[in-house]
Design a protein around this motif. Structure first.
Motif, PDB file in Angstrom:
ATOM      1  N   GLN B  89       0.849  -1.195   0.000  1.00 51.25           N
ATOM      2  CA  GLN B  89       0.000   0.000   0.000  1.00 51.25           C
ATOM      3  C   GLN B  89       0.879   1.237   0.000  1.00 51.25           C
ATOM      4  O   GLN B  89       1.842   1.312   0.759  1.00 51.25           O
ATOM      5  CB  GLN B  89      -0.886   0.009   1.252  1.00 51.25           C
ATOM      6  N   MET B 152      -3.307   8.622 -10.024  1.00 49.45           N
ATOM      7  CA  MET B 152      -3.819   8.750 -11.385  1.00 49.45           C
ATOM      8  C   MET B 152      -4.582  10.057 -11.610  1.00 49.45           C
ATOM      9  O   MET B 152      -4.467  10.675 -12.671  1.00 49.45           O
ATOM     10  CB  MET B 152      -4.702   7.552 -11.740  1.00 49.45           C
ATOM     11  N   GLY B 153      -5.346  10.492 -10.621  1.00 51.18           N
ATOM     12  CA  GLY B 153      -6.138  11.707 -10.794  1.00 51.18           C
ATOM     13  C   GLY B 153      -5.254  12.912 -11.084  1.00 51.18           C
ATOM     14  O   GLY B 153      -5.427  13.615 -12.090  1.00 51.18           O
ATOM     15  N   PHE B 156      -3.224  12.591 -14.448  1.00 50.29           N
ATOM     16  CA  PHE B 156      -3.936  12.863 -15.695  1.00 50.29           C
ATOM     17  C   PHE B 156      -4.245  14.357 -15.872  1.00 50.29           C
ATOM     18  O   PHE B 156      -4.313  14.852 -16.997  1.00 50.29           O
ATOM     19  CB  PHE B 156      -5.204  12.014 -15.780  1.00 50.29           C
ATOM     20  N   LEU B 157      -4.452  15.054 -14.773  1.00 47.54           N
ATOM     21  CA  LEU B 157      -4.634  16.504 -14.903  1.00 47.54           C
ATOM     22  C   LEU B 157      -3.315  17.175 -15.290  1.00 47.54           C
ATOM     23  O   LEU B 157      -3.303  18.146 -16.050  1.00 47.54           O
ATOM     24  CB  LEU B 157      -5.189  17.094 -13.600  1.00 47.54           C
ATOM     25  N   TYR B 160      -2.614  17.789 -18.958  1.00 43.09           N
ATOM     26  CA  TYR B 160      -3.124  19.031 -19.546  1.00 43.09           C
ATOM     27  C   TYR B 160      -2.352  20.252 -19.048  1.00 43.09           C
ATOM     28  O   TYR B 160      -2.052  21.156 -19.812  1.00 43.09           O
ATOM     29  CB  TYR B 160      -4.592  19.248 -19.135  1.00 43.09           C
ATOM     30  N   ASP B 161      -2.089  20.245 -17.742  1.00 38.68           N
ATOM     31  CA  ASP B 161      -1.629  21.480 -17.099  1.00 38.68           C
ATOM     32  C   ASP B 161      -0.127  21.717 -17.230  1.00 38.68           C
ATOM     33  O   ASP B 161       0.307  22.851 -17.329  1.00 38.68           O
ATOM     34  CB  ASP B 161      -1.971  21.457 -15.598  1.00 38.68           C
ATOM     35  N   GLN B 201      -6.380   3.880 -19.882  1.00 36.22           N
ATOM     36  CA  GLN B 201      -7.354   4.843 -19.356  1.00 36.22           C
ATOM     37  C   GLN B 201      -7.208   6.242 -19.953  1.00 36.22           C
ATOM     38  O   GLN B 201      -7.987   7.122 -19.651  1.00 36.22           O
ATOM     39  CB  GLN B 201      -7.199   4.953 -17.827  1.00 36.22           C
ATOM     40  N   CYS B 202      -6.179   6.457 -20.773  1.00 32.68           N
ATOM     41  CA  CYS B 202      -5.891   7.849 -21.149  1.00 32.68           C
ATOM     42  C   CYS B 202      -6.285   8.203 -22.576  1.00 32.68           C
ATOM     43  O   CYS B 202      -6.269   9.387 -22.925  1.00 32.68           O
ATOM     44  CB  CYS B 202      -4.416   8.155 -20.916  1.00 32.68           C
ATOM     45  N   GLY B 203      -6.602   7.218 -23.410  1.00 33.16           N
ATOM     46  CA  GLY B 203      -6.957   7.527 -24.795  1.00 33.16           C
ATOM     47  C   GLY B 203      -5.728   7.627 -25.689  1.00 33.16           C
ATOM     48  O   GLY B 203      -4.602   7.753 -25.219  1.00 33.16           O
ATOM     49  N   PHE B 206      -3.193  11.021 -25.697  1.00 33.14           N
ATOM     50  CA  PHE B 206      -2.224  11.093 -24.595  1.00 33.14           C
ATOM     51  C   PHE B 206      -1.254   9.912 -24.640  1.00 33.14           C
ATOM     52  O   PHE B 206      -0.091  10.049 -24.268  1.00 33.14           O
ATOM     53  CB  PHE B 206      -2.935  11.135 -23.244  1.00 33.14           C
ATOM     54  N   ASN B 236      -9.192  -1.879 -21.422  1.00 38.24           N
ATOM     55  CA  ASN B 236      -9.652  -1.826 -22.813  1.00 38.24           C
ATOM     56  C   ASN B 236      -8.662  -1.014 -23.659  1.00 38.24           C
ATOM     57  O   ASN B 236      -8.664   0.213 -23.620  1.00 38.24           O
ATOM     58  CB  ASN B 236     -11.043  -1.206 -22.887  1.00 38.24           C
ATOM     59  N   ALA B 239      -8.374   1.265 -28.523  1.00 40.16           N
ATOM     60  CA  ALA B 239      -7.969   2.490 -29.233  1.00 40.16           C
ATOM     61  C   ALA B 239      -6.470   2.562 -29.470  1.00 40.16           C
ATOM     62  O   ALA B 239      -6.022   3.214 -30.418  1.00 40.16           O
ATOM     63  CB  ALA B 239      -8.416   3.722 -28.434  1.00 40.16           C
TER      64      ALA B 239
END
Lengths: 207, 333
Positions: B89, B152-153, B156-157, B160-161, B201-203, B206, B236, B239
């Motif tokens: 953990q 991850m949260g 992933f931001l 962009y930033d 999870q990112c497409g 990215f 998945n 893509a």
């Protein structure tokens, strides 16, 4: 006149500055708060959820849209409180005991909030006591998440604990299936974050 | 000439009729080997013993060093707690401030306990491998490692930033991953797995911007060092699968959420194979042996001669042994 299409587009693109500007302008123009939410931000979050389900949007897009919506909500929250607007209902979301994975749970919380629900995020490693506290705080639905097959059985314990009571239990997570939800007697199963919103919508409509 | 592991023979075309069996055993191996999970992660001998025992019992064609994603991130400052018999953990994420990524000298990286233990695991596997089985080392891929460090949260931001800073940190972690790869191959690894689960999870956009180039660089590096590469991105990956194949990885893992492998087979170079893709829970854990075999045949039919049989991800610890044996039997027949 508020440009709701522009507001929706800004949320969908995750452009929080535009969201803030449009919402602030709407507030200044004394736009109906319900309209800002119901014609602007909430439809955008539902749309991003649909795109997510169709694999046309991914987790980053959900996160950035949710952040943009939050920027607007921060401006609106005092007005919402003053207006007495009711949320669609209160849902508690938590990853079950023994499981520390939170990304799926977080996405469900984001999407439910974006859809207009009042969300209690219980965090990870939630035991029955934590879910009981949520019910005491008014949660009508408990959304239980699990990523590990070894923690899935705790969902059954939660379902059995609340059996016969008014609160509904929905479950989800990578190894969880509709069959498993049926097997343990859960009230619903969300295949993904958007699916969770749909099942919550359905349960509240049936209530 | 020394006998080669079956998976290598399948990949190089000398055993085209074979169906290699490559299940991911982690928690299952620990339980089957009666090793508490803490030991499975931290104790070299215990990890190898459990892996061997499980591989032998279920006719698996490989052994590996996989246990958890934190070996590298611990070096970069993540605080990891190892419960006696549970998954490790992370208490808070290592990188609260993107400007505070620790400088880590190569010797410091290699000397850290988890990294050194992984290299020792490979060496121990290599010292006693009569079968021989494929020995597989492991590194975290670029985006997975970044997510391990940031959560991850936030990660992933950041895409962009602060994309430049993300690239900078990924570059630093991946330069050390190159070194880690080199040491694992020197210790005897035939194969290096690159785990980059966050990419599902990112497409595609990215994935291309933040992961693909480094994954390809790692694969090229592995090839230059004479080993083969396995790319593992569970979830998945529909893509990004063509791009995953374009990395040149010899083994491209496919999870059950990719419902049809057929369109991807023509994209494979002669040296490449797919690996998967049975649902570890709904099929391998929950179905009956005959149903599992039928599902495996269906998967094999989607990529004739191009599929290494496996679950889409880890075999779950509660999977009945007879279910895994059914897959092994089908593969070995």
């Amino acid at each position: 006149m508020t440009d709701f299409a522009a507001l929706q587009a800004a949320v969908l693109k995750g452009n929080r500055n535009d969201v803030k500007d449009i919402v602030q302008q709407a507030i200044d123009n004394q736009e109906d708060i319900n309209a800002i939410l119901d014609r602007g931000m909430i439809p955008a979050m539902r749309e991003i959820g649909e795109r997510f389900s169709r694999n046309e949007a991914y987790v980053p897009e959900l996160l950035i849209a949710a952040r943009a919506m939050q920027a607007g909500l921060t401006l609106l929250e005092p007005l919402i409180a003053a207006s007495g607007r009711k949320t669609l209902g209160k849902v508690a979301v938590g990853t079950v005991k023994g499981d520390l994975h939170d990304i799926g749970k977080n996405l469900v919380a984001i999407m439910l909030k974006g859809a207009g629900y009042d969300v209690l995020d219980l965090g990870v490693n939630c035991d029955i006591g934590k879910f009981e506290e949520a019910v005491a705080q008014g949660a009508s639905i408990l959304a239980c998440s699990s990523l590990l097959t070894t923690t899935m059985p705790y969902m059954k314990e939660v379902v059995e604990h609340f059996k016969g009571r008014k609160v509904k239990i929905i479950i989800g997570g990578a190894p969880v299936t509709q069959d498993y939800a049926d097997e343990i007697g859960a009230d619903g199963y969300g295949e993904d974050a958007n699916g969770a919103v749909k099942i919550v919508d359905k349960l509240f409509q049936e209530a | 000439m020394a006998k080669q592991p079956l998976i290598l023979e399948f990949l190089n075309g000398t055993r085209p009729e074979a169906i290699p069996f490559m299940p991911i055993f982690m928690r299952y191996a620990a339980r089957f080997g009666k090793v508490p999970y803490r030991e499975f992660c931290l104790d070299v001998e215990a990890h190898c013993r459990a892996n061997w025992k499980t591989a032998k019992a279920f006719s698996s064609d490989w052994v590996n060093v996989m246990s958890d994603p934190y070996a590298e991130s611990e070096v970069f400052g993540a605080k990891i707690h190892y419960p006696e018999d549970g998954l490790p953990q992370e208490s808070g994420h290592a990188l609260a401030d993107l400007d505070a990524f620790p400088e880590c000298a190569p010797e410091e990286f290699l000397a850290s306990p988890r990294i050194a233990a992984r290299i020792e695991q490979i060496a121990l596997f290599s010292r006693h491998n009569p079968e021989p089985l494929l020995i597989c080392g492991w590194v975290e891929g670029p985006l997975a490692e970044y997510c391990d460090l940031r959560g991850m949260g936030d990660a992933f931001l950041d895409l962009y930033d602060q994309p430049e800073k993300v690239h900078g940190i990924i570059d630093k972690t991946m330069h050390l991953a190159m070194l880690f790869i080199e040491k694992q191959i020197q210790a005897g690894a035939h194969c290096i797995g690159i785990g980059d689960a966050a990419c599902s999870q990112c497409g595609l956009e990215f994935y291309r911007e933040f992961a693909f180039a480094w994954e390809k660089k790692l694969v090229d590096h592995i090839h230059c060092l004479g080993a083969i590469a396995k790319l593992h991105i569970c979830g998945n990956t529909t893509a990004i699968l063509p791009d995953m194949i374009a990395t040149g990885a010899d083994i491209v893992d496919i999870d059950h959420l990719v419902t049809d492998m057929t369109p991807y087979v023509p994209l494979l170079a002669p040296h490449q194979k797919l690996c998967g893709n049975l649902d570890p829970v709904a099929i391998i854990q929950n179905m009956q042996p005959d149903q599992i075999k039928a599902a495996a045949r269906k998967a094999l039919a989607q990529a004739p001669g191009k599929l290494i049989l496996s679950g889409g991800c880890e075999i779950t610890p509660d999977t009945p042994a007879v279910n895994i044996l059914a897959l092994a039997e089908l593969a070995k027949r």
